[in-house]
Write an enzyme that holds these catalytic residues in place. Structure first.
Site, PDB file in Angstrom:
ATOM      1  CD  GLU A 125      -8.886 -11.144  10.405  1.00 29.83           C
ATOM      2  OE1 GLU A 125      -9.755 -11.642   9.656  1.00 29.83           O
ATOM      3  OE2 GLU A 125      -7.850 -10.591   9.977  1.00 29.83           O
TER       4      GLU A 125
ATOM      5  CG  HIS B 240      -9.761 -16.526   7.102  1.00 32.37           C
ATOM      6  ND1 HIS B 240     -10.449 -16.161   8.228  1.00 32.37           N
ATOM      7  CD2 HIS B 240      -9.093 -15.411   6.692  1.00 32.37           C
ATOM      8  CE1 HIS B 240     -10.215 -14.866   8.498  1.00 32.37           C
ATOM      9  NE2 HIS B 240      -9.388 -14.393   7.572  1.00 32.37           N
TER      10      HIS B 240
ATOM     11  CG  HIS C 139      -4.601 -13.640   6.817  1.00 33.19           C
ATOM     12  ND1 HIS C 139      -4.467 -12.916   7.983  1.00 33.19           N
ATOM     13  CD2 HIS C 139      -5.894 -13.465   6.422  1.00 33.19           C
ATOM     14  CE1 HIS C 139      -5.627 -12.331   8.278  1.00 33.19           C
ATOM     15  NE2 HIS C 139      -6.511 -12.652   7.340  1.00 33.19           N
ATOM     16  CD  GLU C 140      -7.293 -14.641   3.003  1.00 32.42           C
ATOM     17  OE1 GLU C 140      -8.322 -15.192   3.425  1.00 32.42           O
ATOM     18  OE2 GLU C 140      -7.055 -13.419   3.161  1.00 32.42           O
TER      19      GLU C 140
END
Lengths: 505, 505
Positions: free
Chosen positions: A296, A270, A266-267
């Site tokens: 997001e 980003h 997930h990160e």
């Protein structure tokens, strides 16, 4: 000639502001990852001194004069990127000028005080201790909205702060349609009595082995460790000071590696957005990430559309088996895929799966909307919360700690933020579907662990577009249609009807 | 009344400056310890933006007016600490005003350019590539000195920058006397044919075990990990952003743990100074460390006076034996003590022992003095260097890389800095001798690993005195006499006569 000189002066000021802001990014990362506990007070003073300097720079009247002169010339004299820089700084400058200083101070005070009050109220399950803070936030944020964007209803102004151009008029019907279909889907899943077997995901996973695995997969996805790091913090986040210095974090539990690994993925999403920003304009507004929702969408694209995808499981099964042979002996790719795609209504938003997550968001959206149009009183929040949880997810939190007090956002006045999470999920799905059409063999790439075409597409279509378009326009440019929930809901219905062998209905 | 308000305004400005400076401390630490390589360019821009802001704050004319008004009142209206703040900021403000901006820019340019030139020249052993940078530095630093402190000879102004009040008139005779006696001592040690056996200090020492040991000993000495950290960097240093956030570093080699451990102890000494500063004035000049020499006295106090002491070996032998049983089987405390106190003339200053180190410094002092009084030309440096090395240490470096090109200091124009190292050693010895008189049982404390009385004494006598006195006055207040080399030289003569069983002579 004059315009060119003015523009250069503007850029010099914008870059100085960007450098000072990025220092705040480093200090914030340091505070979460590195700083000894005793440094907290001094760090708060450093941050406040820097914020003061930034405020001076951002509201300098000579900056204002430059902006007025350049903006007055109109877009014809500039490239689209140059005009974007001018437009963005004008917006920020004007907003800052419209909001009274005294209100800014009141908000800063309430923000630092509110956090402590919230922490204690949550610990002690005492909503009534937190409600005065909430009451005050609703009043202050209403005043802020009326000052900064007087032509918008206050809650629209707050949403707009995170997702420019998005309004209740767009969100409400979208969320209503989503809600109806997802509540039905969840009910059908819950009626299924055979949850997938995920017992093999519990075990003993040494932290240093998890670390190596996370780094390897993050690098596979395209994260550059020459321009970034992975470290440990209490809550995973993506921070740092610059597209060339992107710092993502995760946390480790030795009994479960999926949670940490998917936080890394997930990160990483980003992080890829930040590392992928347009190089030339790196320290100017045009290159910055577009909105919370688009940010997001990038994390969720990798976490959900890629890493919760069947082909990802089939590619990494072997790696997992080699890394954790005891746990993965005899596990098939299909079993792995099912295990990481369980639907399980729960009280806590941040632990929710992709099907139930939007309902956590819609619930908060409805409450926030009600707080700002006067139809919901602060005192009613705990009750309405429980009622809606029962209605949407079929469960009711036994305490406010597990309910209305769970999120940090409101303690800092961050109303209007929650919708970004679900907009991000929706954009991610819409991007994936567009990519699938454009890139024949996409699923094969994933099954082979070859992510370079995917990353390249995101770099070109999204990361390098910076703030040139509105979120809505960007989605339409990339996918051929404006954001809509239909594709997202259908994706969920199809994926989980298959996973849970639901009969058509 | 007016004075009180002015003083409060002054303090507010000084604290803002302190907070912004401490941010630079954090960024510098981050750059050396954490930052991914790709972040270098952005970090340079962040540093430069912050330096620009600091310069604006430090030269703000409203600050100047406050200083003039307060300083004009004289010391009678203020406490000694308040007056110290006023005096210190006046000195810095006036100095900054006296130096032309264009010279400051020239120096900043040469500093960043000079470093790269030096790195390459050292790599390639080509002094002639570096000499134009040196020529220019001598010119610029002479101009700086003439502008900033016109009443001082230029090299005195440069020394004064690091060790206020120290002059060639004091240093030259002190260094002359030291040189004579140390050259003789070293010659006698070299005539001894039996070097102590230190073979057991070579071995296999896993990094994580070394790390634990270093932390434990640093904590034993009194370093607070609630207000500090130990990490790894290429060159050990003590940095960070605040007395509550002190960050020391070391580096590890698996074949030798003493080097890393003694770097930790050295940096712990610097760290204890920072952590021990007066609390109330923490963000004001009066609390800051007094001088380079006094700072170095604190690191050398712990590294040499304590940790190279016989009683320290006797206390930690058991710990070393438990930590590295293979290497330390059968080693006695006396053998350990002898092994960590070898005298061995070498080419490289930073690797030198406590007996030969001062001669490395004196050599550099003599060359710097010559550069600024015109008696040594830049082109002569390599030759004079080799000649003096032969005369003082009995060895001649085969290359300039191992000679005149070894130190980074001159590439950044840091002339006048080197004497601080030996002044620090001298102060450390003088402090230790005073402490021994004041604290009966001192050696027993060390033998028992009980360092709290020692640290408490340093906290009270030195760390909390901040900038209240000059280095010379502080030494006299603490030890009863001004700094002099006699005690230091005698300490070395006695210690090493004993260690090397030298006959009286």
């Amino acid at each position: 000639m004059e315009a060119k000189k003015d523009y250069e002066s503007l850029v010099e000021r914008l870059e100085e502001i960007a450098h000072l802001s990025s220092v705040i990014g480093i200090l914030h990362w340091d505070q979460e990852v590195i700083m000894p506990a005793g440094g907290a007070d001094s760090r708060a003073r450093q941050m406040s001194a820097l914020a003061g300097v930034l405020h001076e720079k951002e509201t300098d009247s000579r900056l204002g004069e430059l902006i007025e002169r350049l903006h007055g010339l109109g877009p014809a004299d500039f490239t689209p990127v140059e005009w974007c820089n001018i437009r963005e700084v004008k917006r920020a400058y004007d907003e800052e000028k419209r909001v009274p200083k005294e209100l800014v101070r009141e908000m800063a005070d309430l923000r630092s005080r509110g956090h402590g009050v919230w922490v204690r109220a949550r610990e002690n399950n005492r909503f009534e201790e937190f409600s005065p803070v909430l009451e005050k936030w609703v009043r202050l944020k209403t005043r802020w909205a009326e000052a900064a964007y007087p032509h918008l209803p206050p809650y629209d102004a707050l949403i707009d702060h995170y997702e420019r151009g998005m309004t209740m008029a767009s969100l409400t019907p979208m969320f209503e349609r989503m809600k109806t279909r997802l509540v039905r889907l969840i009910r059908r899943v819950r009626e299924q009595d055979e949850p997938p077997d995920s017992s093999f995901l519990q075990g003993n996973f040494p932290v240093n082995v998890q670390e190596q695995l996370g780094r390897r997969i993050s690098a596979d996805l395209g994260f550059s460790f020459a321009e970034g790091r992975i470290d440990v913090s209490v809550h995973p986040f993506c921070g740092g000071g610059d597209p060339t210095d992107v710092r993502i974090t995760t946390r480790y539990r030795t009994d479960n590696f999926i949670e940490s690994l998917y936080a890394v993925i997930h990160e990483t999403g980003h992080g890829l957005y930040e590392q992928g920003r347009m190089k030339e304009e790196r320290h100017r507004p045009a290159s910055e990430s577009l909105s919370m929702g688009i940010h997001e969408s990038q994390s969720l694209f990798w976490e959900r559309m890629i890493a919760q995808n069947r082909y990802f499981s089939s590619h990494y099964l072997k790696t997992f088996q080699e890394t954790f042979p005891e746990s993965f002996a005899g596990v098939s790719a299909d079993r792995l895929y099912r295990a990481i795609n369980q639907v399980q209504p729960g009280f806590i938003r941040v632990e929710a799966d992709e099907v139930t997550y939007p309902l956590h968001v819609i619930l908060r959206y409805e409450l926030e909307k009600g707080l700002f149009d006067g139809s919901v009183a602060v005192a009613d929040l705990p009750g309405v919360w429980k009622e809606k949880m029962g209605e949407y997810l079929g469960i009711q939190p036994p305490t406010d700690t597990l309910g209305v007090l769970q999120d940090v956002h409101w303690s800092g006045g961050d109303f209007g933020y929650f919708p970004s999470y679900t907009l991000g999920a929706l954009y991610a799905c819409q991007f994936y579907q567009a990519l699938k059409k454009e890139l024949p063999g996409l699923e094969n790439d994933i099954a082979e662990g070859n992510f370079s075409r995917i990353k390249g597409w995101l770099n070109q279509k999204i990361h390098r577009q910076g703030k040139l378009f509105s979120p809505e326009d960007l989605v339409e440019r990339v996918t051929g249609r404006p954001p809509d929930e239909e594709g997202f809901v259908r994706y969920l219905e199809e994926k989980y009807s298959d996973l849970y062998s639901l009969r058509q209905g």
